[in-house]
Write an enzyme that holds these catalytic residues in place. Structure first.
Site, PDB file in Angstrom:
ATOM      1  CG  ASN A 107      -0.373   0.693   2.420  1.00  0.00           C
ATOM      2  OD1 ASN A 107      -0.401   1.926   2.520  1.00  0.00           O
ATOM      3  ND2 ASN A 107       0.185  -0.095   3.345  1.00  0.00           N
ATOM      4  CG  PHE A 111      -0.669   9.132   7.395  1.00  0.00           C
ATOM      5  CD1 PHE A 111      -0.567   7.770   7.629  1.00  0.00           C
ATOM      6  CD2 PHE A 111       0.222   9.977   8.038  1.00  0.00           C
ATOM      7  CE1 PHE A 111       0.395   7.250   8.482  1.00  0.00           C
ATOM      8  CE2 PHE A 111       1.191   9.472   8.906  1.00  0.00           C
ATOM      9  CZ  PHE A 111       1.276   8.114   9.129  1.00  0.00           C
ATOM     10  CB  SER A 176       3.483   5.643   7.455  1.00  0.00           C
ATOM     11  OG  SER A 176       3.087   5.603   6.089  1.00  0.00           O
ATOM     12  CG  ASN A 178       3.083   4.527   1.942  1.00  0.00           C
ATOM     13  OD1 ASN A 178       3.906   4.193   1.102  1.00  0.00           O
ATOM     14  ND2 ASN A 178       2.317   3.662   2.576  1.00  0.00           N
ATOM     15  CB  THR A 179       3.987  10.567   5.363  1.00  0.00           C
ATOM     16  OG1 THR A 179       2.596  10.205   5.315  1.00  0.00           O
ATOM     17  CG2 THR A 179       4.096  12.058   5.606  1.00  0.00           C
ATOM     18  CE  LYS A 212       2.186  -0.105  12.973  1.00  0.00           C
ATOM     19  NZ  LYS A 212       0.811  -0.347  12.524  1.00  0.00           N
ATOM     20  CG  ASN A 241       3.893   1.011   9.549  1.00  0.00           C
ATOM     21  OD1 ASN A 241       3.287   0.500   8.618  1.00  0.00           O
ATOM     22  ND2 ASN A 241       3.519   2.168  10.076  1.00  0.00           N
TER      23      ASN A 241
END
Length: 351
Positions: A107, A111, A176, A178-179, A212, A241
């Site tokens: 993915n 967010f 994450s 993805n940021t 996390k 994660n």
């Protein structure tokens, strides 16, 4: 209806559309009665009583629409989010991919969520007093624009202030992939600044703070994160994660960018859990997540030092009642080994 019968229909849909369809279906499910007490499976972690150790990981219920119902599927707790202060659409679609041959998911959502204000209003409508309903954690993050501008810490402070009154625990998500720039907060100096600000924002509030982290860490990173968590009295550490690494994969989607989860993450996440347990010992509760799809894997994670475990990607392949099956399997394994409670089992292989 057996999940094996409906899974081909769901897999015929775009992965994100199927995800939204499952959320819609659960919204119509009546709110179940509380889980009964099971002396073998219940435990207390960070002052919270968990009816069983199997939780729903963040990322599934991004906006807090169905977390309060997930105990009906056998989950001992559910973590909603990630929620950011302001609503944001996330990355362009498509951004969710099934890697069926690898029993994995990639993915790059970024967010996507409706913002903390809207979620807070929604959660407040169904939230029972803390400690009197299902255990619900709220995962908070920083908006993409704030992170890019170096204002990410301020977003976490906002998240703590807004969401702490509604949560059994808060998770600070700095892992994450993805940021852009988010994982830089895992560095020691940045992490010290972040945790200082978060703990100050919590103030006299007693809501436990969990952190996390990513699985893609070097030994020095693990040492720094452990030291920071202990110094700032973080209540628990969630490991881990999704990963940016790419082991040998067979799926046609193997080359997609984003975070990889599911079966290929099992060994990496377990290795990081062992690393943190070796350094922290029993001083810091650990939560194992990543590549857990059956009772044997959950059992191994708990024996390695996890007080709790979480699932998400495995539900895509195993169906909604996976948590119930894992809990049944855990009790069978515990009885085989003469273990009476989860607390006795935690870290037994790390001693």
């Amino acid at each position: 209806m057996s999940y094996r019968l409906i899974r081909p229909l769901l897999f015929a849909l775009d992965a994100e559309r199927a995800h939204h369809l499952s959320i819609a279906a659960l919204r119509f499910m009546p709110t179940p009665a509380p889980l009964g007490v099971d002396p073998m499976l219940e435990s207390v972690v960070a002052g919270i009583r968990f009816p069983n150790p199997v939780g729903l990981a963040a990322g599934y219920d991004k906006d807090g629409r169905i977390a309060h119902k997930m105990h009906g599927l056998g989950f001992g707790f559910a973590e909603l989010g990630t929620l950011t202060p302001l609503a944001q659409p996330g990355n362009p679609q498509p951004r969710l991919f099934r890697l069926v041959e690898d029993r994995a998911v990639i993915n790059r959502f970024g967010f996507n969520n409706g913002g903390q204000g809207a979620a807070a209003d929604r959660i407040a409508r169904y939230r029972r007093p803390i400690g009197q309903g299902p255990v619900i954690g709220i995962n908070i993050g920083a908006n993409k624009d704030a992170t890019a501008a170096g204002r990410g810490i301020a977003d976490y402070v906002t998240g703590v202030t807004c969401m702490a009154p509604l949560a059994d625990y808060l998770t600070i998500n700095i892992s994450s992939p993805n940021t852009p720039g988010l994982r830089a907060l895992q560095g020691r100096a940045a992490l010290d600044d972040l945790l200082s600000a978060v703990m100050a924002a919590r103030g006299a509030d007693t809501t436990p703070i969990f952190l996390k982290v990513a699985p893609d860490l070097e030994p020095a990173d693990v040492e720094d994160i452990t030291a920071a968590c202990l110094d700032h009295r973080v209540d628990a550490l969630i490991i881990s994660n999704t990963t940016l690494s790419r082991p040998a994969l067979r799926s046609a989607h193997a080359g997609e960018t984003g975070g990889l989860s599911g079966a290929p993450l099992t060994d990496l996440s377990l290795a990081r859990l062992r690393d943190f347990r070796r350094l922290a010992g029993t001083r810091l509760p650990l939560i194992g997540v990543g590549g857990i799809a059956n009772a044997d894997q959950a059992y191994a994670r708990i024996r390695a030092g996890a007080s709790l475990v979480q699932l998400y990607s495995a539900l895509v392949y195993e169906g909604p009642y996976l948590a119930k099956r894992i809990n049944i399997g855990l009790k069978t394994l515990m009885a085989r080994d003469g273990v009476k409670t989860i607390a006795e089992l935690v870290g037994i292989d790390a001693q």
